[in-house]
Design a protein around this motif. Sequence first.
Motif, PDB file in Angstrom:
ATOM      1  N   ILE A   1      11.417  14.422  13.961  1.00  0.00           N
ATOM      2  CA  ILE A   1      11.894  13.267  13.207  1.00  0.00           C
ATOM      3  C   ILE A   1      10.702  12.675  12.459  1.00  0.00           C
ATOM      4  O   ILE A   1       9.636  12.476  13.052  1.00  0.00           O
ATOM      5  CB  ILE A   1      12.491  12.179  14.137  1.00  0.00           C
ATOM      6  N   LEU A   2      10.894  12.387  11.184  1.00  0.00           N
ATOM      7  CA  LEU A   2       9.925  11.639  10.390  1.00  0.00           C
ATOM      8  C   LEU A   2      10.594  10.327  10.018  1.00  0.00           C
ATOM      9  O   LEU A   2      11.627  10.319   9.355  1.00  0.00           O
ATOM     10  CB  LEU A   2       9.539  12.408   9.118  1.00  0.00           C
ATOM     11  N   ALA A   3      10.016   9.227  10.468  1.00  0.00           N
ATOM     12  CA  ALA A   3      10.595   7.907  10.209  1.00  0.00           C
ATOM     13  C   ALA A   3       9.534   7.003   9.601  1.00  0.00           C
ATOM     14  O   ALA A   3       8.368   7.044   9.995  1.00  0.00           O
ATOM     15  CB  ALA A   3      11.126   7.298  11.497  1.00  0.00           C
ATOM     16  N   TYR A   4       9.946   6.182   8.644  1.00  0.00           N
ATOM     17  CA  TYR A   4       9.032   5.311   7.918  1.00  0.00           C
ATOM     18  C   TYR A   4       9.300   3.851   8.287  1.00  0.00           C
ATOM     19  O   TYR A   4      10.448   3.427   8.372  1.00  0.00           O
ATOM     20  CB  TYR A   4       9.210   5.518   6.410  1.00  0.00           C
TER      21      TYR A   4
ATOM     22  N   PRO B   1       2.763  -1.215  11.451  1.00  0.00           N
ATOM     23  CA  PRO B   1       2.416  -0.429  12.640  1.00  0.00           C
ATOM     24  C   PRO B   1       3.065  -0.989  13.902  1.00  0.00           C
ATOM     25  O   PRO B   1       3.412  -0.234  14.811  1.00  0.00           O
ATOM     26  CB  PRO B   1       0.891  -0.535  12.723  1.00  0.00           C
ATOM     27  N   GLU B   2       3.250  -2.297  13.949  1.00  0.00           N
ATOM     28  CA  GLU B   2       3.853  -2.928  15.124  1.00  0.00           C
ATOM     29  C   GLU B   2       5.300  -2.466  15.320  1.00  0.00           C
ATOM     30  O   GLU B   2       5.736  -2.243  16.456  1.00  0.00           O
ATOM     31  CB  GLU B   2       3.803  -4.460  15.007  1.00  0.00           C
TER      32      GLU B   2
ATOM     33  N   ILE C   1       1.620   8.090  14.999  1.00  0.00           N
ATOM     34  CA  ILE C   1       1.850   7.034  14.024  1.00  0.00           C
ATOM     35  C   ILE C   1       0.676   7.055  13.060  1.00  0.00           C
ATOM     36  O   ILE C   1      -0.475   6.975  13.482  1.00  0.00           O
ATOM     37  CB  ILE C   1       1.965   5.650  14.714  1.00  0.00           C
ATOM     38  N   ASP C   2       0.977   7.173  11.767  1.00  0.00           N
ATOM     39  CA  ASP C   2      -0.057   7.250  10.743  1.00  0.00           C
ATOM     40  C   ASP C   2       0.301   6.353   9.567  1.00  0.00           C
ATOM     41  O   ASP C   2       1.477   6.098   9.307  1.00  0.00           O
ATOM     42  CB  ASP C   2      -0.194   8.690  10.224  1.00  0.00           C
ATOM     43  N   ARG C   3      -0.730   5.916   8.857  1.00  0.00           N
ATOM     44  CA  ARG C   3      -0.521   5.163   7.619  1.00  0.00           C
ATOM     45  C   ARG C   3      -0.643   6.132   6.449  1.00  0.00           C
ATOM     46  O   ARG C   3      -1.572   6.918   6.383  1.00  0.00           O
ATOM     47  CB  ARG C   3      -1.544   4.036   7.455  1.00  0.00           C
ATOM     48  N   ILE C   4       0.317   6.063   5.544  1.00  0.00           N
ATOM     49  CA  ILE C   4       0.291   6.884   4.351  1.00  0.00           C
ATOM     50  C   ILE C   4      -0.527   6.139   3.298  1.00  0.00           C
ATOM     51  O   ILE C   4      -0.317   4.959   3.070  1.00  0.00           O
ATOM     52  CB  ILE C   4       1.712   7.119   3.818  1.00  0.00           C
ATOM     53  N   SER C   5      -1.478   6.844   2.677  1.00  0.00           N
ATOM     54  CA  SER C   5      -2.276   6.204   1.630  1.00  0.00           C
ATOM     55  C   SER C   5      -2.191   7.010   0.348  1.00  0.00           C
ATOM     56  O   SER C   5      -1.697   8.143   0.329  1.00  0.00           O
ATOM     57  CB  SER C   5      -3.728   6.066   2.082  1.00  0.00           C
ATOM     58  N   ARG C   6      -2.687   6.425  -0.703  1.00  0.00           N
ATOM     59  CA  ARG C   6      -2.644   7.070  -2.005  1.00  0.00           C
ATOM     60  C   ARG C   6      -3.492   8.327  -2.040  1.00  0.00           C
ATOM     61  O   ARG C   6      -3.201   9.268  -2.749  1.00  0.00           O
ATOM     62  CB  ARG C   6      -3.144   6.077  -3.060  1.00  0.00           C
TER      63      ARG C   6
ATOM     64  N   GLY D   1       5.471  -1.009   0.989  1.00  0.00           N
ATOM     65  CA  GLY D   1       6.709  -1.112   1.763  1.00  0.00           C
ATOM     66  C   GLY D   1       6.618  -0.306   3.031  1.00  0.00           C
ATOM     67  O   GLY D   1       5.938  -0.671   3.971  1.00  0.00           O
ATOM     68  N   ARG D   2       7.247   0.813   3.075  1.00  0.00           N
ATOM     69  CA  ARG D   2       7.301   1.657   4.265  1.00  0.00           C
ATOM     70  C   ARG D   2       6.191   2.700   4.211  1.00  0.00           C
ATOM     71  O   ARG D   2       6.440   3.860   3.885  1.00  0.00           O
ATOM     72  CB  ARG D   2       8.671   2.308   4.381  1.00  0.00           C
ATOM     73  N   ASP D   3       4.983   2.282   4.541  1.00  0.00           N
ATOM     74  CA  ASP D   3       3.839   3.193   4.484  1.00  0.00           C
ATOM     75  C   ASP D   3       3.322   3.595   5.862  1.00  0.00           C
ATOM     76  O   ASP D   3       2.248   4.158   5.986  1.00  0.00           O
ATOM     77  CB  ASP D   3       2.708   2.599   3.649  1.00  0.00           C
ATOM     78  N   ILE D   4       4.113   3.327   6.894  1.00  0.00           N
ATOM     79  CA  ILE D   4       3.776   3.746   8.257  1.00  0.00           C
ATOM     80  C   ILE D   4       4.718   4.885   8.639  1.00  0.00           C
ATOM     81  O   ILE D   4       5.933   4.736   8.594  1.00  0.00           O
ATOM     82  CB  ILE D   4       3.918   2.589   9.269  1.00  0.00           C
ATOM     83  N   LEU D   5       4.146   6.033   8.994  1.00  0.00           N
ATOM     84  CA  LEU D   5       4.938   7.215   9.325  1.00  0.00           C
ATOM     85  C   LEU D   5       4.896   7.470  10.831  1.00  0.00           C
ATOM     86  O   LEU D   5       3.826   7.640  11.409  1.00  0.00           O
ATOM     87  CB  LEU D   5       4.393   8.438   8.584  1.00  0.00           C
ATOM     88  N   LEU D   6       6.061   7.482  11.434  1.00  0.00           N
ATOM     89  CA  LEU D   6       6.224   7.837  12.847  1.00  0.00           C
ATOM     90  C   LEU D   6       6.752   9.263  12.879  1.00  0.00           C
ATOM     91  O   LEU D   6       7.819   9.553  12.329  1.00  0.00           O
ATOM     92  CB  LEU D   6       7.211   6.890  13.535  1.00  0.00           C
TER      93      LEU D   6
END
Length: 117
Positions: A6-9, A13-14, A33-38, A89-94
């Motif tokens: 599963i990839l969820a955005y 992070p909380e 859990i990761d942060r998506i960056s440019r 917006g949704r830049d945290i990837l679980l």
Amino acid sequence: MAEKNILAYFKSPEEAESVSRKLQALRVVDLSIDRISRYGGAFTAGASPNGLISTLGTGAAGHPDAGVMAAADPSASGMSHGGSGGPTGRDILLTVVIDEMTFHQALSIIEEAGGMI
């Protein structure tokens, strides 16, 4: 037993951490859990919390291209408002690898918490 992923955005992070604790009660094989960056890689210095680049070319070890991309960004000169911006917006990837038997239950937990699948 078969596994599914599963990839969820999420927006923060909380939110992702809260869901990860609930998912641990299921048969989670792997979770991150990761942060998506440019740009690829993380920055060790130079990237401020608001996303502005204060030091040119300071990519993380092992990611020298991230520093090059940051230095080439229009916002690096200080003469631009930054252009189109990066992910907002949704830049945290679980990312979850879970047993197939609890897959739908995991999807429900993520959706109820506001995650986008």
